[in-house]
Design an enzyme around this catalytic site. Structure first.
Site, short mmCIF file in Angstrom:
data_model
loop_
_atom_site.label_atom_id
_atom_site.label_comp_id
_atom_site.label_asym_id
_atom_site.label_seq_id
_atom_site.Cartn_x
_atom_site.Cartn_y
_atom_site.Cartn_z
CB VAL A 78 16.55 -8.12 -9.68
CG1 VAL A 78 16.95 -9.74 -9.35
CG2 VAL A 78 17.66 -6.99 -9.81
CG ASP A 79 11.35 -8.96 -7.32
OD1 ASP A 79 11.93 -9.85 -7.24
OD2 ASP A 79 11.07 -8.15 -6.56
CB VAL A 80 10.93 -7.11 -14.07
CG1 VAL A 80 10.38 -7.08 -15.50
CG2 VAL A 80 10.03 -6.17 -13.21
#
Length: 396
Positions: free
Chosen positions: A176-178
Protein backbone atom coordinates in the site's frame (compact mmCIF):
# COMPACT_ATOMS: atom_id res chain seq x y z
CA UNK A 1 20.23 0.12 -15.44
CA UNK A 2 20.10 3.55 -17.07
CA UNK A 3 22.32 3.89 -20.11
CA UNK A 4 25.58 5.74 -19.39
CA UNK A 5 25.04 9.45 -19.92
CA UNK A 6 27.20 12.54 -20.15
CA UNK A 7 26.78 14.93 -17.22
CA UNK A 8 25.08 17.40 -19.60
CA UNK A 9 22.35 14.97 -20.68
CA UNK A 10 18.93 16.55 -20.01
CA UNK A 11 16.68 15.06 -17.36
CA UNK A 12 12.90 15.35 -17.26
CA UNK A 13 12.94 17.18 -13.89
CA UNK A 14 16.15 19.18 -14.25
CA UNK A 15 15.88 22.34 -12.14
CA UNK A 16 13.12 21.01 -9.87
CA UNK A 17 13.92 21.24 -6.15
CA UNK A 18 12.09 18.81 -3.84
CA UNK A 19 11.95 19.26 -0.07
CA UNK A 20 11.34 15.78 1.34
CA UNK A 21 9.96 16.12 4.88
CA UNK A 22 8.45 12.62 4.78
CA UNK A 23 9.54 9.46 6.52
CA UNK A 24 9.15 5.68 6.42
CA UNK A 25 8.18 4.55 2.87
CA UNK A 26 5.40 6.15 0.79
CA UNK A 27 6.74 9.72 0.87
CA UNK A 28 10.45 8.85 0.69
CA UNK A 29 9.84 6.48 -2.24
CA UNK A 30 7.89 9.17 -4.10
CA UNK A 31 10.77 11.62 -3.54
CA UNK A 32 13.33 9.03 -4.68
CA UNK A 33 11.34 8.53 -7.88
CA UNK A 34 11.46 12.28 -8.54
CA UNK A 35 15.22 12.12 -7.95
CA UNK A 36 15.43 9.34 -10.54
CA UNK A 37 13.83 11.76 -12.99
CA UNK A 38 16.43 14.44 -12.31
CA UNK A 39 15.01 16.50 -9.46
CA UNK A 40 17.30 17.76 -6.68
CA UNK A 41 15.91 16.20 -3.49
CA UNK A 42 16.78 17.37 0.03
CA UNK A 43 15.72 14.91 2.71
CA UNK A 44 14.93 16.59 6.04
CA UNK A 45 15.20 14.39 9.15
CA UNK A 46 15.17 14.67 12.92
CA UNK A 47 18.64 15.28 14.40
CA UNK A 48 20.06 12.31 16.27
CA UNK A 49 17.76 9.52 15.08
CA UNK A 50 16.60 10.52 11.61
CA UNK A 51 13.97 8.66 9.63
CA UNK A 52 12.38 5.80 11.60
CA UNK A 53 13.50 3.30 8.97
CA UNK A 54 17.19 3.93 9.67
CA UNK A 55 16.68 1.59 12.65
CA UNK A 56 14.29 -0.89 10.99
CA UNK A 57 16.59 -3.90 10.87
CA UNK A 58 18.07 -6.38 10.52
CA UNK A 59 19.39 -6.46 7.93
CA UNK A 60 21.79 -3.52 8.27
CA UNK A 61 24.31 -2.16 5.78
CA UNK A 62 28.02 -1.98 6.54
CA UNK A 63 27.69 1.52 8.05
CA UNK A 64 24.92 0.41 10.43
CA UNK A 65 21.94 1.83 8.52
CA UNK A 66 18.98 -0.47 7.95
CA UNK A 67 18.61 -1.80 4.42
CA UNK A 68 14.97 -0.67 4.62
CA UNK A 69 16.07 2.99 4.69
CA UNK A 70 18.33 2.52 1.68
CA UNK A 71 15.44 1.14 -0.37
CA UNK A 72 13.62 4.50 -0.53
CA UNK A 73 16.24 7.23 -0.14
CA UNK A 74 18.67 7.02 -3.05
CA UNK A 75 20.02 10.14 -4.73
CA UNK A 76 19.07 12.61 -1.98
CA UNK A 77 20.92 15.26 0.02
CA UNK A 78 20.77 14.87 3.81
CA UNK A 79 19.74 17.71 6.17
CA UNK A 80 18.87 17.35 9.86
CA UNK A 81 16.51 19.99 11.30
CA UNK A 82 14.74 20.12 14.65
CA UNK A 83 11.41 21.78 13.91
CA UNK A 84 11.04 22.57 17.62
CA UNK A 85 14.10 24.82 17.40
CA UNK A 86 13.22 28.33 16.12
CA UNK A 87 16.35 28.60 13.98
CA UNK A 88 15.86 25.17 12.40
CA UNK A 89 12.17 25.83 11.86
CA UNK A 90 13.08 29.06 10.05
CA UNK A 91 15.51 27.12 7.85
CA UNK A 92 12.75 24.61 7.08
CA UNK A 93 10.38 27.40 6.06
CA UNK A 94 13.08 28.92 3.86
CA UNK A 95 13.61 25.54 2.19
CA UNK A 96 9.87 25.35 1.52
CA UNK A 97 9.96 28.88 0.09
CA UNK A 98 12.70 27.92 -2.35
CA UNK A 99 11.36 24.49 -3.29
CA UNK A 100 9.23 23.52 -6.27
CA UNK A 101 7.79 20.48 -4.49
CA UNK A 102 7.34 19.69 -0.80
CA UNK A 103 6.42 16.16 0.33
CA UNK A 104 5.30 15.43 3.89
CA UNK A 105 3.35 12.80 5.77
CA UNK A 106 2.85 14.49 9.12
CA UNK A 107 -0.47 14.04 10.88
CA UNK A 108 -2.92 16.57 9.35
CA UNK A 109 -2.70 19.94 11.08
CA UNK A 110 0.50 19.22 12.99
CA UNK A 111 2.73 21.32 10.72
CA UNK A 112 0.70 24.52 11.17
CA UNK A 113 2.57 25.52 14.34
CA UNK A 114 5.81 25.57 12.33
CA UNK A 115 4.39 27.45 9.36
CA UNK A 116 4.81 24.40 7.17
CA UNK A 117 1.18 23.46 6.51
CA UNK A 118 -0.07 23.71 2.90
CA UNK A 119 -1.81 27.06 3.44
CA UNK A 120 1.31 28.68 4.90
CA UNK A 121 3.83 27.21 2.47
CA UNK A 122 1.78 28.12 -0.59
CA UNK A 123 1.16 31.64 0.73
CA UNK A 124 4.94 32.12 1.00
CA UNK A 125 5.62 30.29 -2.28
CA UNK A 126 2.62 30.44 -4.67
CA UNK A 127 4.36 28.15 -7.18
CA UNK A 128 4.86 25.35 -4.65
CA UNK A 129 3.38 21.90 -5.18
CA UNK A 130 2.73 20.76 -1.59
CA UNK A 131 2.06 17.02 -1.45
CA UNK A 132 0.51 15.63 1.74
CA UNK A 133 0.38 11.87 2.32
CA UNK A 134 -1.93 10.55 5.03
CA UNK A 135 -3.26 7.21 6.13
CA UNK A 136 -6.97 7.96 5.96
CA UNK A 137 -7.37 11.48 4.58
CA UNK A 138 -7.57 14.87 6.26
CA UNK A 139 -11.22 14.66 7.30
CA UNK A 140 -12.80 12.21 9.75
CA UNK A 141 -9.77 9.92 9.50
CA UNK A 142 -7.17 12.61 10.13
CA UNK A 143 -6.25 11.36 13.61
CA UNK A 144 -5.78 7.75 12.54
CA UNK A 145 -2.14 6.66 12.17
CA UNK A 146 -1.38 5.37 8.69
CA UNK A 147 0.58 2.13 8.82
CA UNK A 148 0.66 -0.07 5.74
CA UNK A 149 -0.15 -3.29 7.63
CA UNK A 150 -3.23 -1.77 9.26
CA UNK A 151 -4.45 -0.35 5.95
CA UNK A 152 -4.01 -3.75 4.26
CA UNK A 153 -6.33 -5.11 6.97
CA UNK A 154 -9.03 -2.43 7.13
CA UNK A 155 -8.83 -1.68 3.39
CA UNK A 156 -9.88 -5.16 2.31
CA UNK A 157 -6.64 -6.43 0.81
CA UNK A 158 -6.09 -9.06 3.49
CA UNK A 159 -9.64 -10.33 3.02
CA UNK A 160 -8.83 -11.41 -0.54
CA UNK A 161 -5.28 -12.63 0.14
CA UNK A 162 -4.53 -16.16 1.32
CA UNK A 163 -6.13 -19.55 0.93
CA UNK A 164 -9.91 -20.11 1.08
CA UNK A 165 -10.89 -20.72 4.69
CA UNK A 166 -7.42 -19.78 5.91
CA UNK A 167 -6.05 -16.84 7.87
CA UNK A 168 -6.20 -13.51 5.99
CA UNK A 169 -2.70 -12.54 4.90
CA UNK A 170 -0.87 -9.34 4.07
CA UNK A 171 1.16 -8.97 0.91
CA UNK A 172 4.84 -9.85 1.27
CA UNK A 173 5.90 -6.21 0.89
CA UNK A 174 4.45 -2.88 2.12
CA UNK A 175 2.39 -2.77 -1.03
CA UNK A 176 0.00 0.00 0.00
CA UNK A 177 2.89 2.36 0.73
CA UNK A 178 4.38 1.58 -2.68
CA UNK A 179 1.07 2.15 -4.48
CA UNK A 180 0.55 5.42 -2.59
CA UNK A 181 4.05 6.57 -3.54
CA UNK A 182 3.21 6.05 -7.20
CA UNK A 183 -0.08 7.93 -6.80
CA UNK A 184 1.82 10.77 -5.11
CA UNK A 185 4.28 10.99 -8.01
CA UNK A 186 1.39 11.04 -10.50
CA UNK A 187 -0.30 13.89 -8.64
CA UNK A 188 2.94 15.85 -8.28
CA UNK A 189 3.80 15.54 -11.97
CA UNK A 190 0.28 16.63 -12.95
CA UNK A 191 0.55 19.63 -10.64
CA UNK A 192 3.94 20.58 -12.09
CA UNK A 193 2.46 20.38 -15.59
CA UNK A 194 -0.36 22.70 -14.47
CA UNK A 195 2.24 25.07 -13.00
CA UNK A 196 4.10 25.09 -16.32
CA UNK A 197 0.93 26.48 -17.93
CA UNK A 198 -0.25 28.85 -15.20
CA UNK A 199 2.65 29.55 -12.85
CA UNK A 200 0.50 28.43 -9.92
CA UNK A 201 1.27 25.56 -7.60
CA UNK A 202 -1.35 23.61 -5.70
CA UNK A 203 -1.93 21.18 -2.87
CA UNK A 204 -1.81 17.48 -3.72
CA UNK A 205 -3.22 15.00 -1.23
CA UNK A 206 -3.12 11.20 -1.36
CA UNK A 207 -3.97 8.69 1.34
CA UNK A 208 -3.18 5.03 1.85
CA UNK A 209 -6.77 3.82 2.10
CA UNK A 210 -7.89 5.47 -1.15
CA UNK A 211 -4.79 4.25 -2.98
CA UNK A 212 -5.49 0.70 -1.85
CA UNK A 213 -9.17 0.83 -2.80
CA UNK A 214 -8.22 2.15 -6.23
CA UNK A 215 -5.73 -0.70 -6.60
CA UNK A 216 -8.30 -3.40 -5.77
CA UNK A 217 -9.76 -2.70 -9.25
CA UNK A 218 -11.73 -5.79 -10.35
CA UNK A 219 -12.33 -6.96 -6.77
CA UNK A 220 -14.06 -3.69 -5.87
CA UNK A 221 -15.86 -3.62 -9.21
CA UNK A 222 -17.15 -7.14 -8.62
CA UNK A 223 -18.48 -6.15 -5.20
CA UNK A 224 -20.21 -3.10 -6.63
CA UNK A 225 -21.83 -5.20 -9.38
CA UNK A 226 -22.96 -8.14 -7.22
CA UNK A 227 -23.21 -6.69 -3.73
CA UNK A 228 -21.18 -9.67 -2.50
CA UNK A 229 -17.75 -9.44 -0.90
CA UNK A 230 -15.00 -11.37 -2.70
CA UNK A 231 -12.97 -13.77 -0.62
CA UNK A 232 -9.49 -15.27 -0.78
CA UNK A 233 -8.76 -17.69 -3.60
CA UNK A 234 -5.11 -18.42 -2.96
CA UNK A 235 -3.27 -18.06 -6.25
CA UNK A 236 -6.41 -18.40 -8.33
CA UNK A 237 -8.12 -15.63 -10.30
CA UNK A 238 -11.83 -15.08 -9.67
CA UNK A 239 -12.69 -14.64 -13.36
CA UNK A 240 -10.06 -16.51 -15.40
CA UNK A 241 -8.90 -20.14 -15.52
CA UNK A 242 -6.31 -21.53 -15.52
CA UNK A 243 -4.73 -18.42 -13.99
CA UNK A 244 -2.98 -19.86 -10.93
CA UNK A 245 -0.12 -22.01 -9.70
CA UNK A 246 -0.25 -25.64 -10.73
CA UNK A 247 1.69 -28.53 -9.23
CA UNK A 248 4.46 -30.05 -11.35
CA UNK A 249 7.18 -32.52 -10.56
CA UNK A 250 9.12 -30.94 -7.70
CA UNK A 251 7.42 -27.55 -7.55
CA UNK A 252 4.81 -25.09 -8.75
CA UNK A 253 4.27 -23.48 -12.14
CA UNK A 254 2.45 -20.15 -12.51
CA UNK A 255 0.16 -20.35 -15.55
CA UNK A 256 -1.72 -17.30 -16.82
CA UNK A 257 -4.04 -18.37 -19.63
CA UNK A 258 -5.94 -15.22 -20.55
CA UNK A 259 -8.03 -16.45 -23.49
CA UNK A 260 -9.33 -19.54 -25.26
CA UNK A 261 -6.59 -19.46 -27.89
CA UNK A 262 -3.94 -19.69 -25.20
CA UNK A 263 -5.80 -22.59 -23.58
CA UNK A 264 -5.76 -24.48 -26.86
CA UNK A 265 -2.01 -23.86 -27.06
CA UNK A 266 -1.60 -25.11 -23.48
CA UNK A 267 -3.60 -28.27 -24.16
CA UNK A 268 -1.59 -28.96 -27.30
CA UNK A 269 1.76 -28.44 -25.54
CA UNK A 270 0.66 -30.86 -22.80
CA UNK A 271 -0.09 -33.49 -25.44
CA UNK A 272 -3.80 -33.34 -24.66
CA UNK A 273 -5.50 -31.26 -27.40
CA UNK A 274 -8.80 -32.93 -26.52
CA UNK A 275 -8.98 -30.82 -23.35
CA UNK A 276 -9.67 -27.74 -25.47
CA UNK A 277 -12.67 -29.50 -27.04
CA UNK A 278 -14.05 -30.80 -23.75
CA UNK A 279 -17.40 -29.07 -23.14
CA UNK A 280 -16.27 -28.33 -19.56
CA UNK A 281 -13.20 -26.41 -20.71
CA UNK A 282 -13.98 -25.02 -24.17
CA UNK A 283 -14.60 -21.42 -23.05
CA UNK A 284 -13.10 -19.43 -20.20
CA UNK A 285 -16.42 -19.20 -18.37
CA UNK A 286 -16.71 -22.99 -18.62
CA UNK A 287 -13.24 -23.43 -17.20
CA UNK A 288 -14.03 -21.09 -14.29
CA UNK A 289 -17.20 -23.09 -13.53
CA UNK A 290 -15.32 -26.41 -13.70
CA UNK A 291 -12.04 -25.28 -12.18
CA UNK A 292 -11.60 -28.31 -9.89
CA UNK A 293 -11.85 -30.76 -12.78
CA UNK A 294 -9.65 -28.54 -14.93
CA UNK A 295 -6.84 -28.32 -12.38
CA UNK A 296 -6.83 -32.10 -11.87
CA UNK A 297 -6.63 -32.70 -15.63
CA UNK A 298 -3.77 -30.24 -16.01
CA UNK A 299 -1.78 -31.36 -12.97
CA UNK A 300 -2.04 -35.01 -14.00
CA UNK A 301 -0.11 -34.08 -17.13
CA UNK A 302 2.19 -31.48 -15.57
CA UNK A 303 3.50 -34.12 -13.17
CA UNK A 304 5.67 -35.41 -16.01
CA UNK A 305 8.19 -32.53 -15.76
CA UNK A 306 9.59 -29.79 -13.53
CA UNK A 307 8.45 -26.14 -13.46
CA UNK A 308 11.54 -25.03 -15.39
CA UNK A 309 11.12 -27.80 -17.94
CA UNK A 310 7.50 -26.84 -18.54
CA UNK A 311 8.42 -23.15 -18.67
CA UNK A 312 10.67 -23.80 -21.66
CA UNK A 313 8.12 -25.95 -23.47
CA UNK A 314 5.07 -23.79 -22.78
CA UNK A 315 6.83 -20.52 -23.49
CA UNK A 316 7.80 -21.90 -26.88
CA UNK A 317 4.06 -22.48 -27.44
CA UNK A 318 3.27 -18.85 -26.40
CA UNK A 319 1.62 -19.88 -23.14
CA UNK A 320 2.32 -17.32 -20.37
CA UNK A 321 3.94 -19.17 -17.49
CA UNK A 322 6.94 -19.33 -15.19
CA UNK A 323 8.35 -20.92 -12.04
CA UNK A 324 7.79 -19.38 -8.61
CA UNK A 325 11.15 -17.66 -8.12
CA UNK A 326 12.91 -16.40 -5.03
CA UNK A 327 13.99 -12.74 -4.97
CA UNK A 328 17.54 -13.69 -5.95
CA UNK A 329 16.21 -15.81 -8.82
CA UNK A 330 14.03 -12.90 -9.95
CA UNK A 331 17.05 -10.59 -10.01
CA UNK A 332 18.98 -13.21 -11.96
CA UNK A 333 16.13 -13.51 -14.48
CA UNK A 334 16.00 -9.73 -14.98
CA UNK A 335 19.77 -9.72 -15.53
CA UNK A 336 19.52 -12.55 -18.02
CA UNK A 337 16.88 -10.59 -19.93
CA UNK A 338 19.21 -7.60 -20.18
CA UNK A 339 17.22 -5.40 -17.79
CA UNK A 340 20.25 -4.75 -15.55
CA UNK A 341 18.17 -4.65 -12.36
CA UNK A 342 20.89 -3.66 -9.86
CA UNK A 343 23.07 -0.57 -10.04
CA UNK A 344 26.13 0.41 -7.95
CA UNK A 345 25.96 3.61 -5.89
CA UNK A 346 29.52 3.95 -4.65
CA UNK A 347 32.43 2.21 -2.99
CA UNK A 348 31.35 0.27 0.09
CA UNK A 349 27.64 1.14 -0.33
CA UNK A 350 24.85 -1.34 -0.93
CA UNK A 351 23.72 -1.41 -4.59
CA UNK A 352 20.24 -0.16 -5.49
CA UNK A 353 17.49 -1.68 -7.57
CA UNK A 354 17.39 0.21 -10.85
CA UNK A 355 14.52 2.54 -11.65
CA UNK A 356 11.89 0.77 -13.77
CA UNK A 357 11.49 3.92 -15.89
CA UNK A 358 12.99 4.17 -19.37
CA UNK A 359 12.83 7.53 -21.13
CA UNK A 360 14.42 7.85 -24.56
CA UNK A 361 15.36 11.56 -24.51
CA UNK A 362 15.53 12.42 -20.80
CA UNK A 363 16.98 9.28 -19.21
CA UNK A 364 16.76 8.57 -15.50
CA UNK A 365 19.66 9.54 -13.28
CA UNK A 366 22.39 7.13 -12.30
CA UNK A 367 21.53 6.87 -8.59
CA UNK A 368 23.82 7.89 -5.77
CA UNK A 369 23.96 6.38 -2.29
CA UNK A 370 21.27 7.33 0.24
CA UNK A 371 22.50 10.15 2.50
CA UNK A 372 23.96 9.58 5.91
CA UNK A 373 22.13 11.59 8.57
CA UNK A 374 22.82 15.31 8.02
CA UNK A 375 25.48 14.43 5.45
CA UNK A 376 25.02 17.73 3.59
CA UNK A 377 23.83 19.71 6.59
CA UNK A 378 26.62 22.28 6.84
CA UNK A 379 26.51 23.28 3.17
CA UNK A 380 22.73 23.34 3.03
CA UNK A 381 22.28 25.41 6.19
CA UNK A 382 24.79 27.93 4.84
CA UNK A 383 22.89 28.05 1.56
CA UNK A 384 19.52 28.53 3.31
CA UNK A 385 20.90 31.42 5.35
CA UNK A 386 22.15 33.24 2.26
CA UNK A 387 20.50 35.03 -0.67
CA UNK A 388 17.51 33.16 -2.06
CA UNK A 389 18.62 33.43 -5.68
CA UNK A 390 21.69 31.25 -5.19
CA UNK A 391 21.50 27.70 -6.57
CA UNK A 392 21.74 24.65 -4.35
CA UNK A 393 25.44 24.07 -3.64
CA UNK A 394 26.97 21.19 -5.60
CA UNK A 395 27.59 17.87 -3.90
CA UNK A 396 31.03 17.48 -2.39
Amino acid sequence: MPEPQHRTAPRALDGVLVADFSRVLAGPLAAATLADLGAEVIKVERPGSGDDTRAWGPPFTADGTAAYFDAANRSKRGLALDLGDPGDAAAARELARRADVLIENFRPGSLAKYGLDPVATRAANPGLVHCTITGFGSGAGAALPGYDFVVQAVGGLMSVTGEPGGTPLKAGVALVDVLTAKDAVTGILAALRHRDRTGAGQAVEVNLLSSLLGALVNQVSGQLVTGRDPGPMGNRHPSIAPYETLACRGGLLAVAVGNDRQFRALAGALGAPELAEDIRFRRNQDRVQNRTDLVKALEDRLAADTPRGWTERLTAASVPCGPVNTVSEALELAGRLGLEPVVPVGEGRTPQVASPLRLSDTPVVQPTAPPRLDEDGTALRTWLSGPGDRPVPPRM
